[in-house]
Write a protein that holds these residues in place. Structure first.
Motif, mmCIF file in Angstrom:
data_model
loop_
_atom_site.group_PDB
_atom_site.id
_atom_site.type_symbol
_atom_site.label_atom_id
_atom_site.label_comp_id
_atom_site.label_asym_id
_atom_site.label_seq_id
_atom_site.Cartn_x
_atom_site.Cartn_y
_atom_site.Cartn_z
ATOM 1 N N ASN A 17 0.833 -1.170 0.062
ATOM 2 C CA ASN A 17 -0.129 0.019 -0.069
ATOM 3 C C ASN A 17 0.876 1.412 0.126
ATOM 4 O O ASN A 17 0.341 2.271 0.371
ATOM 5 C CB ASN A 17 -0.941 -0.008 1.193
ATOM 6 C CG ASN A 17 -1.695 -1.108 1.170
ATOM 7 O OD1 ASN A 17 -2.683 -1.377 0.180
ATOM 8 N ND2 ASN A 17 -1.848 -1.769 2.416
ATOM 9 N N GLU A 20 -0.314 4.926 -1.081
ATOM 10 C CA GLU A 20 -1.185 5.696 -0.680
ATOM 11 C C GLU A 20 -0.445 6.708 0.152
ATOM 12 O O GLU A 20 -1.197 7.797 0.698
ATOM 13 C CB GLU A 20 -1.898 4.842 0.596
ATOM 14 C CG GLU A 20 -2.872 3.730 0.131
ATOM 15 C CD GLU A 20 -4.043 4.497 -0.820
ATOM 16 O OE1 GLU A 20 -4.380 5.376 -0.311
ATOM 17 O OE2 GLU A 20 -4.411 3.879 -1.643
ATOM 18 N N ASP A 160 6.717 0.260 -4.850
ATOM 19 C CA ASP A 160 5.465 -0.572 -5.250
ATOM 20 C C ASP A 160 5.617 -1.641 -6.043
ATOM 21 O O ASP A 160 5.356 -1.159 -7.295
ATOM 22 C CB ASP A 160 3.941 0.104 -5.279
ATOM 23 C CG ASP A 160 2.744 -0.330 -5.487
ATOM 24 O OD1 ASP A 160 2.979 -1.809 -5.542
ATOM 25 O OD2 ASP A 160 1.869 0.058 -4.859
#
Length: 373
Positions: A17, A20, A160
């Motif tokens: 994540n 984010e 990511d």
């Protein structure tokens, strides 16, 4: 009195994540630097979806491979006009190098007031998201220039692995071998230390476990994450320790013969290890890499350990169907003979050359290139 130091500036967000992180930016002028392909294939949406609507967002999609100075100039002009409060570099090494190049020249022109840079890599290759280096190309002279400056460390990096899943096998191989070369060169560079050795060793361990899996099964999220981490570890290592002959020659081979940077390093790496291994201390250091990453038992002779290391690297290249010579990369004999001396002259002047563990001459580079043709 010279004081040893380790400078780690970039804050790293990683894991499932990590994107984010961008949702916490509010009410800013955000400038996203990427290449046209990432807009056309929809990848940019993954970034835009997490940016809050209170921000004003502007896209710059003029990134080109091997970051031309002309693109840097256009970027500086846009920066002065838009006055971003946050810059996001999204893409491979060229996108991140472009953003860093723009910031470097903007600061030289007093046009930048400390704009924070967030780097989001979509390849596991250059490690540019955690380094103080950027490479730009003067296409008129066909020369690559590498700049090292602490002011262009990205403030943040977002790792990511989902963003790397769509990388095709050829680019996976090229960028992965760039990571391996970063780790190998940092390990024996003049600026190497116990800190950079640990980073380089872990990077090589992850590469040997994961690169071939990424090449064969690009949708393996765990392998992709390990390669992305290896890239950042090797990037931090070389940003502190320096690089060497492989990169100094690869920069000029790429600029002159238009060979992808990672592929150029892959072609060069074995011969560079052999060249540097003429020095017994450097040979012993390479052997340590083989011992510490489990390629051989510690009981074997250092010379044999280096042979095993070289065999592992060559086997990895062959299993990924990579060209092994400059001729296989598409360089004609006429073009090679015409430019080999020019490449050698520029390689010796390259910013990476002073950190090579042993001194190199133009004649050394010429001989190495002729072996690889």
């Amino acid at each position: 009195m010279k004081l040893d130091r380790i400078y780690l500036r970039t804050k790293i967000f990683y894991g499932e994540n990590s994107l984010e992180r961008l949702s916490s930016i509010l009410g800013k002028r955000i400038w996203i630097i990427c290449d046209r392909f990432l807009i056309e294939n929809g990848s940019i949406r993954k970034v835009l979806e997490v940016i809050d609507n209170s921000n004003e967002v502007k896209l710059f999609n003029g990134v080109l491979p091997d970051t031309p100075l002309t693109v840097i100039g256009k970027g500086v002009a846009i920066l002065k006009q838009f006055r971003p409060e946050v810059i996001i570099a999204f893409g491979g090494g060229s996108a991140i190098d472009t953003a860093k190049g723009i910031l470097y020249f903007a600061r030289e022109m007093k046009a930048d007031a400390g704009i924070p840079l967030i780097a989001i890599p979509t390849t596991s290759g250059t490690g540019s998201e955690v380094t103080a280096a950027t490479v730009v190309v003067d296409h008129e002279t066909k020369k690559k220039h590498i700049f090292f400056d602490d002011s262009i460390y990205p403030d943040e990096a977002i790792l990511d692995a989902k963003l790397t899943l769509s990388l095709p096998p050829e680019i996976t191989a090229n960028t992965g071998m760039d990571v391996l070369t970063h780790a190998m060169e940092a390990y024996v560079a003049k600026g190497a230390s116990v800190y950079t050795d640990a980073l380089a060793e872990k990077a090589v361990e992850l590469i040997m476990k994961s690169l071939l899996q990424c090449y064969r099964h690009g949708d393996d999220g765990q392998a992709r994450e390990q390669m992305l981490l290896a890239s950042s570890l090797a990037g931090i290592a070389f940003s502190i320790a320096g690089l060497g002959m492989s990169h100094s020659v690869a920069h000029q081979v790429g600029g002159t013969f238009h060979i992808a940077h990672g592929l150029a390093n892959a072609v060069l790496l074995n011969e560079v290890v052999l060249f540097n291994s003429r020095d017994s201390e450097v040979r012993a250091k390479y052997a340590q890499m083989a011992y510490r990453t489990g390629m051989v038992e510690r009981s074997v002779d250092p010379g044999f350990a280096v042979d095993v290391l070289l065999t592992c690297i060559m086997s990895l290249k062959k299993m990924m169907n990579m060209p092994l010579t400059l001729a296989e990369c598409g360089v004609s004999k006429e073009d090679f003979d015409k430019n080999v001396r020019y490449v050698a002259q520029n390689a010796v002047k390259d910013g990476c050359t002073p950190m090579n563990p042993i001194k190199i001459t133009e004649q050394d580079v010429e001989l190495l290139l002729k072996k690889l043709y």
